[in-house]
Scaffold this active site. Structure first.
Site, PDB file in Angstrom:
ATOM      1  N   SER A   1       0.822  -1.214   0.000  1.00 19.75           N
ATOM      2  CA  SER A   1       0.000   0.000   0.000  1.00 19.75           C
ATOM      3  C   SER A   1       0.858   1.267   0.000  1.00 19.75           C
ATOM      4  O   SER A   1       2.002   1.269   0.452  1.00 19.75           O
ATOM      5  CB  SER A   1      -0.901   0.019   1.229  1.00 19.75           C
ATOM      6  OG  SER A   1      -1.683  -1.143   1.283  1.00 19.75           O
TER       7      SER A   1
HETATM    8  N1  SAH Z   1      -0.265  -5.419   3.961  1.00 19.87           N
HETATM    9  C1  SAH Z   1       0.526  -5.705   2.781  1.00 19.87           C
HETATM   10  C2  SAH Z   1      -0.178  -5.368   1.489  1.00 19.87           C
HETATM   11  C3  SAH Z   1      -1.257  -6.316   1.244  1.00 19.87           C
HETATM   12  S1  SAH Z   1      -1.846  -6.501  -0.418  1.00 19.87           S
HETATM   13  C4  SAH Z   1       1.874  -5.052   2.821  1.00 19.87           C
HETATM   14  O1  SAH Z   1       2.187  -4.329   3.790  1.00 19.87           O
HETATM   15  O2  SAH Z   1       2.653  -5.275   1.900  1.00 19.87           O
HETATM   16  C5  SAH Z   1      -3.163  -7.616   0.009  1.00 19.87           C
HETATM   17  C6  SAH Z   1      -2.721  -9.000   0.322  1.00 19.87           C
HETATM   18  O3  SAH Z   1      -3.878  -9.723   0.755  1.00 19.87           O
HETATM   19  C7  SAH Z   1      -2.176  -9.762  -0.860  1.00 19.87           C
HETATM   20  O4  SAH Z   1      -0.899 -10.238  -0.582  1.00 19.87           O
HETATM   21  C8  SAH Z   1      -3.170 -10.907  -1.058  1.00 19.87           C
HETATM   22  O5  SAH Z   1      -2.576 -12.113  -1.502  1.00 19.87           O
HETATM   23  C9  SAH Z   1      -3.729 -11.060   0.334  1.00 19.87           C
HETATM   24  N2  SAH Z   1      -5.040 -11.738   0.418  1.00 19.87           N
HETATM   25  C10 SAH Z   1      -6.090 -11.669  -0.431  1.00 19.87           C
HETATM   26  N3  SAH Z   1      -7.118 -12.424   0.007  1.00 19.87           N
HETATM   27  C11 SAH Z   1      -6.697 -12.992   1.182  1.00 19.87           C
HETATM   28  C12 SAH Z   1      -7.301 -13.891   2.122  1.00 19.87           C
HETATM   29  N4  SAH Z   1      -8.540 -14.359   1.952  1.00 19.87           N
HETATM   30  N5  SAH Z   1      -6.575 -14.243   3.199  1.00 19.87           N
HETATM   31  C13 SAH Z   1      -5.311 -13.791   3.396  1.00 19.87           C
HETATM   32  N6  SAH Z   1      -4.690 -12.953   2.545  1.00 19.87           N
HETATM   33  C14 SAH Z   1      -5.362 -12.546   1.447  1.00 19.87           C
END
Ligand code: SAH
Length: 228
Positions: free
Chosen positions: A74
């Site tokens: 993000s």
């Molecule tokens: N917080 C992260 C950015 C997250 S992007 C950072 O600091 O880099 C969103 C993430 O959520 C992605 O890696 C994606 O694979 C994950 N995601 C999507 N659906 C999910 C689920 N049901 N359970 C766990 N992770 C999930």
């Protein structure tokens, strides 16, 4: 030529630290984030260590960045805003859904007691866990799994932070929020603008929801077998 003119370029680590200080001043404090502990964590955690080498020079720019597997880290301001909204306190136990690069988990880990972070994509879970270990963030535990279901074995949590967007707030996450807890979650349609919500649970277990700002997150993937 004075001796100062002959000095070598500063080591890249210093350049990254300067970029981080500038990021906090011009992207985060300037937009109204005030919590001194959050600002300090944003000044300290080396964001460039959590992004792929190919975008390392852009680590401190004012935007999200690709981290592989169609996912993104993000925008720094959004990380800081969500962290401030969660009102992290030193004794808190935190659940993050969507570990991604591990950066948000690292920021949270500076401000609370323990962070449990769950990531659906196995290679991302592995590389985030490796980055966090290498950089010494040893109060973070990463698990590969479906965060739609939360992390029942470690519940309740004082803070739950969801960094991917569900269409509706996952009931398991509300259930796993402690009394007095804060749930920060972007809610809305896939690939549309979502509503960043702060959901608070009071001492009697009643929740209230506040809409904060429009945001754009990757979708929270709901696994077909999430009932298992
Ligand atoms: N917080 C992260 C950015 C997250 S992007 C950072 O600091 O880099 C969103 C993430 O959520 C992605 O890696 C994606 O694979 C994950 N995601 C999507 N659906 C999910 C689920 N049901 N359970 C766990 N992770 C999930």
């Amino acid at each position: 030529m004075t001796p100062a003119d002959c000095s070598p370029d500063p080591p890249p680590q210093d350049a990254f630290a300067r970029a981080r200080a500038a990021m906090v001043a011009s992207q985060i404090a300037s937009r109204g984030v005030k919590d001194a502990r959050v600002l300090e964590a944003m000044r300290t955690v080396p964001r460039h260590e959590f992004v792929p080498l190919s975008v390392r020079d852009d680590a401190y720019v004012d935007s999200p960045l690709p981290i592989g597997h169609g996912q993104t880290i993000s925008q720094p301001y959004i990380v800081a805003l969500m962290t401030e909204l969660a009102r992290p306190a030193p004794g808190d136990r935190v659940l993050e859904v969507g570990t991604g690069s591990g950066y948000q988990a690292a920021v949270l880990s500076r401000l609370v007691d323990r962070v449990f972070s769950v990531e659906l994509v196995e290679p991302l879970a592995q590389s985030a866990a490796a980055s966090l270990r290498r950089l010494g963030y040893d109060n973070v535990v990463v698990r590969n799994g479906d965060g739609y279901l939360g992390w029942p074995d470690e519940a309740p949590f004082d803070i739950i932070m969801v960094t991917a967007a569900p269409e509706e707030v996952p009931p398991a996450l509300v259930a796993q929020l402690a009394r007095g807890g804060r749930l920060v979650v972007p809610v809305g349609r896939v690939w549309d603008v979502q509503d960043l919500q702060l959901i608070e649970k009071d001492a009697a277990g009643k929740t209230t929801t506040r809409s904060v700002i429009p945001v754009r997150f990757v979708p929270l993937v709901k696994k077909r077998d999430s009932s298992q």
